[in-house]
Scaffold this motif. Structure first.
Motif, mmCIF file in Angstrom:
data_model
loop_
_atom_site.group_PDB
_atom_site.id
_atom_site.type_symbol
_atom_site.label_atom_id
_atom_site.label_comp_id
_atom_site.label_asym_id
_atom_site.label_seq_id
_atom_site.Cartn_x
_atom_site.Cartn_y
_atom_site.Cartn_z
ATOM 1 N N VAL A 83 0.854 -1.193 0.000
ATOM 2 C CA VAL A 83 0.000 0.000 0.000
ATOM 3 C C VAL A 83 0.887 1.241 0.000
ATOM 4 C CG1 VAL A 83 -1.775 1.285 1.255
ATOM 5 C CG2 VAL A 83 -1.885 -1.230 1.151
ATOM 6 N N LYS A 84 1.895 1.238 0.825
ATOM 7 C CA LYS A 84 2.838 2.363 0.922
ATOM 8 C C LYS A 84 3.450 2.688 -0.438
ATOM 9 C CE LYS A 84 7.432 3.271 2.726
ATOM 10 N NZ LYS A 84 8.551 2.716 3.475
ATOM 11 N N HIS A 85 3.789 1.660 -1.210
ATOM 12 C CA HIS A 85 4.431 1.860 -2.512
ATOM 13 C C HIS A 85 3.434 1.990 -3.660
ATOM 14 C CE1 HIS A 85 8.616 1.517 -1.321
ATOM 15 N NE2 HIS A 85 8.258 0.553 -0.498
ATOM 16 N N GLY A 86 2.139 2.000 -3.359
ATOM 17 C CA GLY A 86 1.127 2.209 -4.382
ATOM 18 C C GLY A 86 0.806 0.989 -5.229
ATOM 19 N N HIS A 87 1.174 -0.196 -4.773
ATOM 20 C CA HIS A 87 0.877 -1.421 -5.530
ATOM 21 C C HIS A 87 -0.509 -1.971 -5.213
ATOM 22 C CE1 HIS A 87 4.920 -1.514 -7.023
ATOM 23 N NE2 HIS A 87 5.419 -1.568 -5.813
ATOM 24 N N ALA A 88 -1.116 -1.518 -4.133
ATOM 25 C CA ALA A 88 -2.442 -2.004 -3.731
ATOM 26 C C ALA A 88 -3.149 -0.907 -2.954
ATOM 27 C CB ALA A 88 -2.311 -3.261 -2.875
ATOM 28 N N GLN A 89 -4.481 -0.927 -2.993
ATOM 29 C CA GLN A 89 -5.275 0.014 -2.210
ATOM 30 C C GLN A 89 -5.427 -0.462 -0.770
ATOM 31 O OE1 GLN A 89 -6.888 3.044 -2.975
ATOM 32 N NE2 GLN A 89 -5.405 2.953 -4.635
ATOM 33 N N ARG A 90 -5.488 -1.778 -0.621
ATOM 34 C CA ARG A 90 -5.651 -2.380 0.708
ATOM 35 C C ARG A 90 -4.627 -3.499 0.860
ATOM 36 N NH1 ARG A 90 -10.635 -5.139 1.510
ATOM 37 N NH2 ARG A 90 -10.127 -6.068 -0.490
ATOM 38 N N VAL A 91 -4.188 -3.749 2.067
ATOM 39 C CA VAL A 91 -3.210 -4.807 2.322
ATOM 40 C C VAL A 91 -3.721 -6.145 1.796
ATOM 41 C CG1 VAL A 91 -2.011 -6.091 4.138
ATOM 42 C CG2 VAL A 91 -2.184 -3.598 4.275
ATOM 43 N N ALA A 92 -5.006 -6.421 1.993
ATOM 44 C CA ALA A 92 -5.584 -7.703 1.567
ATOM 45 C C ALA A 92 -5.571 -7.876 0.050
ATOM 46 C CB ALA A 92 -7.011 -7.829 2.090
ATOM 47 N N ASP A 93 -5.406 -6.802 -0.715
ATOM 48 C CA ASP A 93 -5.399 -6.891 -2.174
ATOM 49 C C ASP A 93 -4.074 -7.399 -2.736
ATOM 50 O OD1 ASP A 93 -7.963 -5.858 -2.165
ATOM 51 O OD2 ASP A 93 -7.304 -3.802 -2.602
ATOM 52 N N TRP A 94 -3.017 -7.360 -1.961
ATOM 53 C CA TRP A 94 -1.689 -7.773 -2.441
ATOM 54 C C TRP A 94 -1.485 -9.246 -2.102
ATOM 55 C CZ3 TRP A 94 1.270 -5.742 -5.903
ATOM 56 C CH2 TRP A 94 2.585 -6.188 -6.053
#
Length: 179
Positions: free
Chosen positions: A135-146
């Protein structure tokens, strides 16, 4: 040659950051995630360790390991993981003259960063940090999405609620920290 001193705790718990040599834009780790998993699994068979938490991003990774009682050799484990991964990738990366002369690949940064976990608060802080990193690096909106992380496994164990670390500020989270 520099003398790198590492703080070693036999049977200790450690947080690691390991980077690709060429960071952005580089998706080598996520593109070859199955290979990375296979190499880690093979190294763990020969050199056991517990994976407490792990997140793989396109160009770096963070993890927390606990080593067996009396064992503090995380350096050899990382050497085997990095070499095993690099050995199976096609040799298409640019390499410096020095790396070429030494027979080194141009995949990983030579070093890695480690931190010996001191206590439960330190452990939780580093678990939160690694899971929130996509999320911090903009790869996902929510932690659960990664999906390249141990977060789902931690949710199953009841260590996190599924909605922890979302972009929605209504859940009380700020930068992935607990209330």
């Amino acid at each position: 040659m520099p003398d790198y001193r590492r703080y070693r705790v036999p049977g200790g718990c450690y947080f690691f950051t390991v980077n690709l040599l060429e960071r952005a834009p580089n998706d080598t780790l996520t593109r070859h995630i199955d290979l990375l998993r296979t190499v880690v699994r093979d190294v763990r068979r020969r050199w056991p360790f517990v994976i407490d938490g792990w997140v793989v991003l396109p160009d770096h990774l963070h993890c927390i390991w606990t080593l067996p009682v009396g064992d503090s050799d995380f350096t050899n484990r990382w050497r085997l993981i990095k070499a095993g991964f690099a050995r199976q990738l096609p040799k298409i990366e640019w390499r410096s003259r020095v790396r070429t002369m030494r027979g080194e690949r141009g995949i990983w940064q030579r070093r890695f960063w480690e931190h010996a976990i001191r206590d439960e608060r330190d452990y939780q802080s580093h678990m939160d940090y690694l899971h929130y990193n996509p999320v911090k690096h903009g790869h996902a909106q929510r932690v659960a999405d990664w999906h390249h992380s141990s977060f789902a496994r931690c949710v199953e164990k009841g260590l996190y609620p599924r909605d922890w670390g979302g972009a929605d500020r209504d859940n009380g989270l700020v930068m992935g920290e607990r209330d």
